[in-house]
Design an enzyme around this catalytic site. Sequence first.
Site, PDB file in Angstrom:
ATOM      1  N   GLU A  19      88.882  47.610 -47.165  1.00 54.14           N
ATOM      2  CA  GLU A  19      87.490  46.749 -47.580  1.00 54.14           C
ATOM      3  C   GLU A  19      87.659  46.631 -49.378  1.00 54.14           C
ATOM      4  O   GLU A  19      87.552  45.678 -49.722  1.00 54.14           O
ATOM      5  CB  GLU A  19      86.495  47.488 -47.313  1.00 54.14           C
ATOM      6  CG  GLU A  19      86.335  47.371 -45.663  1.00 54.14           C
ATOM      7  CD  GLU A  19      86.327  46.017 -45.038  1.00 54.14           C
ATOM      8  OE1 GLU A  19      85.861  45.159 -45.734  1.00 54.14           O
ATOM      9  OE2 GLU A  19      86.788  46.015 -43.619  1.00 54.14           O
ATOM     10  N   HIS A  75      92.899  41.690 -47.007  1.00 56.13           N
ATOM     11  CA  HIS A  75      92.997  42.127 -45.843  1.00 56.13           C
ATOM     12  C   HIS A  75      94.447  41.605 -45.354  1.00 56.13           C
ATOM     13  O   HIS A  75      95.338  42.206 -45.168  1.00 56.13           O
ATOM     14  CB  HIS A  75      92.039  42.058 -44.621  1.00 56.13           C
ATOM     15  CG  HIS A  75      90.645  42.518 -45.167  1.00 56.13           C
ATOM     16  ND1 HIS A  75      90.540  44.094 -45.069  1.00 56.13           N
ATOM     17  CD2 HIS A  75      89.574  42.261 -45.040  1.00 56.13           C
ATOM     18  CE1 HIS A  75      89.400  44.219 -45.091  1.00 56.13           C
ATOM     19  NE2 HIS A  75      88.620  43.492 -45.169  1.00 56.13           N
ATOM     20  N   TYR A 103      82.766  50.809 -45.913  1.00 62.66           N
ATOM     21  CA  TYR A 103      82.159  49.868 -46.949  1.00 62.66           C
ATOM     22  C   TYR A 103      81.684  50.635 -47.969  1.00 62.66           C
ATOM     23  O   TYR A 103      81.710  49.948 -49.147  1.00 62.66           O
ATOM     24  CB  TYR A 103      81.100  48.988 -46.281  1.00 62.66           C
ATOM     25  CG  TYR A 103      81.876  48.182 -45.124  1.00 62.66           C
ATOM     26  CD1 TYR A 103      82.504  47.000 -45.300  1.00 62.66           C
ATOM     27  CD2 TYR A 103      81.599  48.600 -43.721  1.00 62.66           C
ATOM     28  CE1 TYR A 103      83.047  46.322 -44.211  1.00 62.66           C
ATOM     29  CE2 TYR A 103      82.215  47.995 -42.634  1.00 62.66           C
ATOM     30  CZ  TYR A 103      82.771  46.671 -42.891  1.00 62.66           C
ATOM     31  OH  TYR A 103      83.271  45.994 -41.764  1.00 62.66           O
ATOM     32  N   HIS A 133      81.083  35.931 -37.529  1.00 60.83           N
ATOM     33  CA  HIS A 133      81.144  37.143 -38.666  1.00 60.83           C
ATOM     34  C   HIS A 133      82.671  37.157 -39.126  1.00 60.83           C
ATOM     35  O   HIS A 133      83.510  37.160 -38.593  1.00 60.83           O
ATOM     36  CB  HIS A 133      80.961  38.495 -38.120  1.00 60.83           C
ATOM     37  CG  HIS A 133      80.866  39.607 -39.001  1.00 60.83           C
ATOM     38  ND1 HIS A 133      79.661  39.925 -39.781  1.00 60.83           N
ATOM     39  CD2 HIS A 133      81.810  40.447 -39.479  1.00 60.83           C
ATOM     40  CE1 HIS A 133      80.144  40.879 -40.696  1.00 60.83           C
ATOM     41  NE2 HIS A 133      81.428  41.243 -40.417  1.00 60.83           N
ATOM     42  N   ALA A 134      82.745  36.960 -40.480  1.00 62.08           N
ATOM     43  CA  ALA A 134      84.300  36.842 -40.912  1.00 62.08           C
ATOM     44  C   ALA A 134      85.162  38.069 -40.739  1.00 62.08           C
ATOM     45  O   ALA A 134      84.602  39.116 -40.757  1.00 62.08           O
ATOM     46  CB  ALA A 134      83.985  36.651 -42.647  1.00 62.08           C
ATOM     47  N   HIS A 158      88.016  37.868 -50.459  1.00 67.62           N
ATOM     48  CA  HIS A 158      88.107  39.312 -49.818  1.00 67.62           C
ATOM     49  C   HIS A 158      88.890  39.307 -48.594  1.00 67.62           C
ATOM     50  O   HIS A 158      89.866  40.196 -48.198  1.00 67.62           O
ATOM     51  CB  HIS A 158      86.579  39.606 -49.478  1.00 67.62           C
ATOM     52  CG  HIS A 158      86.500  40.700 -48.626  1.00 67.62           C
ATOM     53  ND1 HIS A 158      86.048  41.949 -49.201  1.00 67.62           N
ATOM     54  CD2 HIS A 158      86.421  40.971 -47.279  1.00 67.62           C
ATOM     55  CE1 HIS A 158      86.137  42.833 -48.268  1.00 67.62           C
ATOM     56  NE2 HIS A 158      86.319  42.349 -47.082  1.00 67.62           N
ATOM     57  N   GLU A 159      88.749  38.258 -47.580  1.00 70.33           N
ATOM     58  CA  GLU A 159      89.443  38.322 -46.284  1.00 70.33           C
ATOM     59  C   GLU A 159      90.775  38.298 -46.483  1.00 70.33           C
ATOM     60  O   GLU A 159      91.745  38.696 -45.751  1.00 70.33           O
ATOM     61  CB  GLU A 159      88.842  37.315 -45.473  1.00 70.33           C
ATOM     62  CG  GLU A 159      87.630  37.535 -44.981  1.00 70.33           C
ATOM     63  CD  GLU A 159      87.104  38.631 -44.425  1.00 70.33           C
ATOM     64  OE1 GLU A 159      88.125  39.348 -43.576  1.00 70.33           O
ATOM     65  OE2 GLU A 159      86.069  39.214 -44.486  1.00 70.33           O
ATOM     66  N   HIS A 179      77.945  45.398 -37.101  1.00 71.55           N
ATOM     67  CA  HIS A 179      78.744  46.495 -37.139  1.00 71.55           C
ATOM     68  C   HIS A 179      78.403  47.658 -36.159  1.00 71.55           C
ATOM     69  O   HIS A 179      79.171  48.193 -35.711  1.00 71.55           O
ATOM     70  CB  HIS A 179      78.988  47.128 -38.380  1.00 71.55           C
ATOM     71  CG  HIS A 179      79.543  45.920 -39.413  1.00 71.55           C
ATOM     72  ND1 HIS A 179      78.867  45.078 -40.062  1.00 71.55           N
ATOM     73  CD2 HIS A 179      80.808  45.735 -39.933  1.00 71.55           C
ATOM     74  CE1 HIS A 179      79.539  44.147 -40.814  1.00 71.55           C
ATOM     75  NE2 HIS A 179      80.699  44.719 -40.781  1.00 71.55           N
TER      76      HIS A 179
END
Length: 632
Positions: free
Chosen positions: A405, A381, A517, A347-348, A377-378, A507
């Site tokens: 997020e 963060h 999210y 899971h990323a 997306h990552e 999650h």
Amino acid sequence: MDGHLVSLILVFAILLWLPFGQSDGSNSCSAFELQVRRFFDQENSKLRERYHAEYSAAYAYNTNVTEENRQAMIQVYADSARDNKLLAQAVKSGDYVKSSDASIRRQARMLQNLGADVLEASDYLELKNAISAMQSNYATTSVCSFANRSDCSLTLEPHIQERLSKSRDPAELAWYWREWYDKAGTPMRQNFGKYVRLTRKAAQLNGFRSYADYWVHFYEDADFERQLDDTYKALLPFYRQIHGYVRYRLRQHYGSDVVPAEGNIPMHLLGNMWAQSWNDVIDLFTPFPEKSFVDVTAEMNRQQYSVQKLFQLGDQFFQSLGMRALPPSFWNLSVLTRPNDREVVCHASAWDFYQDSDVRIKMCTEINTHYLYVVHHELGHIQYYLQYEQQPAVFRGAPNPGFHEAVGDVIALSVMSAKHLKSIGLITNGHWDEKSRINELFKQALSKIVFLPFGYTMDKYRYSVFRNELDESQWNCGFWQMRSEFGGVDPPFARNETDFDPPAKYHIDADVEYLRYFAAHIFQFQFHKALCRLADQYVPGDSRLTLDNCDIFGSKKAGEAFKKFLSAGNSRHWKQILEEFTGETEMNSAALLEYFDPLYQWLKQENRRLGVPLGWGDTNKISSNCCGPFST
């Protein structure tokens, strides 16, 4: 007694020598305030060290899932919990929440809030063991092949997801659905029960009625749950249009024996294990099938893209805004592809190690359109971590859980625009014609809009469990009642209380609050609209400068505003920081609805033309005496 405990007690004793707020004059007051700031500086430094140790141990486990690493991680957590509890006691006794310094007051409030650390050592270890056992089960679950039942080595990524997205055989899809839920979910019921019992105890020790209330308090708005409900209701008419159209087209493909005319959609047909996005099977219901989608995956393969190139593109995007480059340690220490020699949690996730700009990503990247999005997306963060790293450790986070997020997604909105894909050589036309535009917006909506009822349900369900509003004897049927009521989807098989399906989602195993999210899917469009205006890429009413084809790449003006927003971290209330960035003070779905309005209008017209029924009834996959309906 170890040295840290001694030093903490000595500092605390000095501070208590002069009660907070007591002063013999301006000099003594200034001296005391200086002592307080020094105390918080020292404790933030120690907190950084504890966070570094925690994330180092967790990363070691997540990138090498062994029992030894799991136990080592839990021990580090336990050590930190002990020190955090002592710090909270010192902060509470000092009454620093009454400080004249707003930053000290905020730090004091946050440091007194211990979460699970408040538990006695035995309870804490039991909780961490329950959570990590659920994570381990999720990470190591493999299922048997539909084609070859003796081959039971198939993992969620890439094997099962590949079949869910490519197979059009309902029996095969249902097979993989059952294999996954029966193995990733059901065995974890006992651990989930421990988790619920102990988080409830922790919440009450922290002064909250339930763990749900503990989660909600991070939004610093007593009215935020009502805003959540109102936002879901505001978006429901759009979702119902999508749901009705997709059900109609699926029925055309699979027939009336598989898909009902007016009921819930069988979720195994939607291309995703949890039916949280439906775009992997868009070929079954593309609005204008004669307008083929640009195959970005094929073009990346033709150009021989590597995983490193995907991350380099993301790095270049942030640098084009005047933001920080990825540090060398990122490239040296991240795990960007699945190793062959050990189990990893695929899971990323993005990681901040609280030391020397040490930031990393752990994910099993592949070369396709989906991962082009996920990489950016990552990296959002990661950029957030880098921008607020100058803040005290307690402020190194987002002021609203949804912001982190949303930051990842807002960059991805630009990256996936026609303008940007053309600029990096993955497509040849930087502007869609009207039919292609509807197709592209529909594809996005199958991810962005379809997700919202799912995201809403994940925590509405857990809130009901945490608040003891849902009896344990109905934990599973209650879950499916909500999935049906709020999203109109059904499992392929009847489920009962011998099954337990919620832990089939990562999650839930990992104790990750999920409202963030949902909120992020709203906030990202507010952020996107603000950034597009600053980049002169959006003008209301101008068909050449629309929100859905805005690319902020290269805009230093947008980048400067974004940096200011990110660098604040959690140092102030999120409404203040949001207002400075966007001019708004609330979560507001208006920007999202504006972005998708051309599609919404088309769907309403097309569904009327086709006579598509909207809405859905009760699920028939659970016992009729289950709970519900649930209020919004």
